[in-house]
Scaffold this active site. Structure first.
Site, PDB file in Angstrom:
ATOM      1  N   HIS A   1      18.112 -72.101 -52.872  1.00 37.86           N
ATOM      2  CA  HIS A   1      19.065 -72.548 -53.889  1.00 37.86           C
ATOM      3  C   HIS A   1      18.512 -73.822 -54.532  1.00 37.86           C
ATOM      4  O   HIS A   1      18.115 -74.750 -53.819  1.00 37.86           O
ATOM      5  CB  HIS A   1      20.404 -72.930 -53.246  1.00 37.86           C
ATOM      6  CG  HIS A   1      21.136 -71.810 -52.594  1.00 37.86           C
ATOM      7  ND1 HIS A   1      22.214 -71.194 -53.171  1.00 37.86           N
ATOM      8  CD2 HIS A   1      20.953 -71.193 -51.400  1.00 37.86           C
ATOM      9  CE1 HIS A   1      22.681 -70.258 -52.360  1.00 37.86           C
ATOM     10  NE2 HIS A   1      21.934 -70.230 -51.277  1.00 37.86           N
TER      11      HIS A   1
ATOM     12  N   HIS B   1      15.948 -66.745 -49.832  1.00 33.08           N
ATOM     13  CA  HIS B   1      16.114 -67.390 -51.140  1.00 33.08           C
ATOM     14  C   HIS B   1      16.320 -68.884 -50.979  1.00 33.08           C
ATOM     15  O   HIS B   1      16.858 -69.338 -49.971  1.00 33.08           O
ATOM     16  CB  HIS B   1      17.266 -66.774 -51.932  1.00 33.08           C
ATOM     17  CG  HIS B   1      18.563 -66.746 -51.205  1.00 33.08           C
ATOM     18  ND1 HIS B   1      18.848 -65.817 -50.223  1.00 33.08           N
ATOM     19  CD2 HIS B   1      19.664 -67.539 -51.287  1.00 33.08           C
ATOM     20  CE1 HIS B   1      20.060 -66.032 -49.754  1.00 33.08           C
ATOM     21  NE2 HIS B   1      20.573 -67.082 -50.373  1.00 33.08           N
TER      22      HIS B   1
HETATM   23  P1  5GP Z   1      23.432 -67.420 -49.317  1.00 34.83           P
HETATM   24  O1  5GP Z   1      24.835 -67.609 -48.853  1.00 34.83           O
HETATM   25  O2  5GP Z   1      22.904 -66.114 -48.781  1.00 34.83           O
HETATM   26  O3  5GP Z   1      22.526 -68.568 -49.078  1.00 34.83           O
HETATM   27  O4  5GP Z   1      23.513 -67.342 -50.882  1.00 34.83           O
HETATM   28  C1  5GP Z   1      23.698 -66.198 -51.618  1.00 34.83           C
HETATM   29  C2  5GP Z   1      23.972 -66.665 -53.016  1.00 34.83           C
HETATM   30  O5  5GP Z   1      23.882 -65.560 -53.860  1.00 34.83           O
HETATM   31  C3  5GP Z   1      25.381 -67.280 -53.219  1.00 34.83           C
HETATM   32  O6  5GP Z   1      25.247 -68.580 -53.733  1.00 34.83           O
HETATM   33  C4  5GP Z   1      26.048 -66.318 -54.182  1.00 34.83           C
HETATM   34  O7  5GP Z   1      26.827 -67.004 -55.120  1.00 34.83           O
HETATM   35  C5  5GP Z   1      24.877 -65.618 -54.832  1.00 34.83           C
HETATM   36  N1  5GP Z   1      25.127 -64.239 -55.215  1.00 34.83           N
HETATM   37  C6  5GP Z   1      25.846 -63.303 -54.547  1.00 34.83           C
HETATM   38  N2  5GP Z   1      25.803 -62.115 -55.198  1.00 34.83           N
HETATM   39  C7  5GP Z   1      25.043 -62.314 -56.298  1.00 34.83           C
HETATM   40  C8  5GP Z   1      24.634 -61.461 -57.366  1.00 34.83           C
HETATM   41  O8  5GP Z   1      24.970 -60.280 -57.437  1.00 34.83           O
HETATM   42  N3  5GP Z   1      23.837 -62.003 -58.315  1.00 34.83           N
HETATM   43  C9  5GP Z   1      23.440 -63.314 -58.278  1.00 34.83           C
HETATM   44  N4  5GP Z   1      22.669 -63.752 -59.275  1.00 34.83           N
HETATM   45  N5  5GP Z   1      23.816 -64.153 -57.302  1.00 34.83           N
HETATM   46  C10 5GP Z   1      24.605 -63.665 -56.313  1.00 34.83           C
END
Ligand code: 5GP
Length: 138
Positions: free
Chosen positions: A104, A102
């Site tokens: 951001h 993903h």
């Molecule tokens: P990562 O740390 O993997 O780059 O980011 C994961 C992102 O997903 C985080 O910014 C977190 O806030 C978001 N996130 C975690 N669980 C959920 C969810 O159930 N739904 C959504 N829309 N975002 C989520």
């Protein structure tokens, strides 16, 4: 490292859990981050099951980047931001918490600072309102 289909974004893609959707096409989905680091923080995911940047093929990467460009343009307008950051984390040591590729998108106003990554859950009414504002500008 392999792809695990039980991750939360795979569940969102399968419609098993809800999200505040901004944009969807054949290859990608964009939705609000539930723990936003800044107003309008949203995420772009490919529908193809990639764990991170390294196992995604060129086609997947190009679709994700095109959607990121499209959604970022709308998000900065909708949030009246002056610029934006894109961030992308890989593996736990790299800050990744959800193991489905993903991007951001973080709309940035002049002088703004980011809240903690994966910090506090936002109000769902606010996320729905922001998603609508962004969608309306696509
Ligand atoms: P990562 O740390 O993997 O780059 O980011 C994961 C992102 O997903 C985080 O910014 C977190 O806030 C978001 N996130 C975690 N669980 C959920 C969810 O159930 N739904 C959504 N829309 N975002 C989520």
């Amino acid at each position: 490292m392999t792809y695990d289909t039980s991750n939360i974004f795979a569940k969102i893609l399968r419609g098993e859990i809800p999200c505040h959707k901004i944009y969807e096409d054949e290859h990608t989905l964009a939705f609000m981050d539930v723990m936003p680091q800044v107003d309008g923080h949203c995420l772009v995911v490919p529908k193809a099951p990639s764990r991170g940047l390294l196992d995604a093929n060129l086609e997947t990467l190009s679709h994700v980047l095109l959607t990121t460009q499209k959604v970022a343009a709308a998000a900065i307008k909708a949030m009246k931001a002056d610029g934006f950051q894109i961030r992308q984390f890989n593996e736990a040591a790299g800050g990744q918490t959800v193991f489905h590729l993903h991007i951001h998108i973080l709309p940035m106003k002049e002088g703004a600072t980011l809240k903690a990554h994966s910090g506090q859950m936002a109000d769902h009414a606010l996320l729905a309102e922001q998603a609508k504002k962004i969608r309306d500008l696509l």
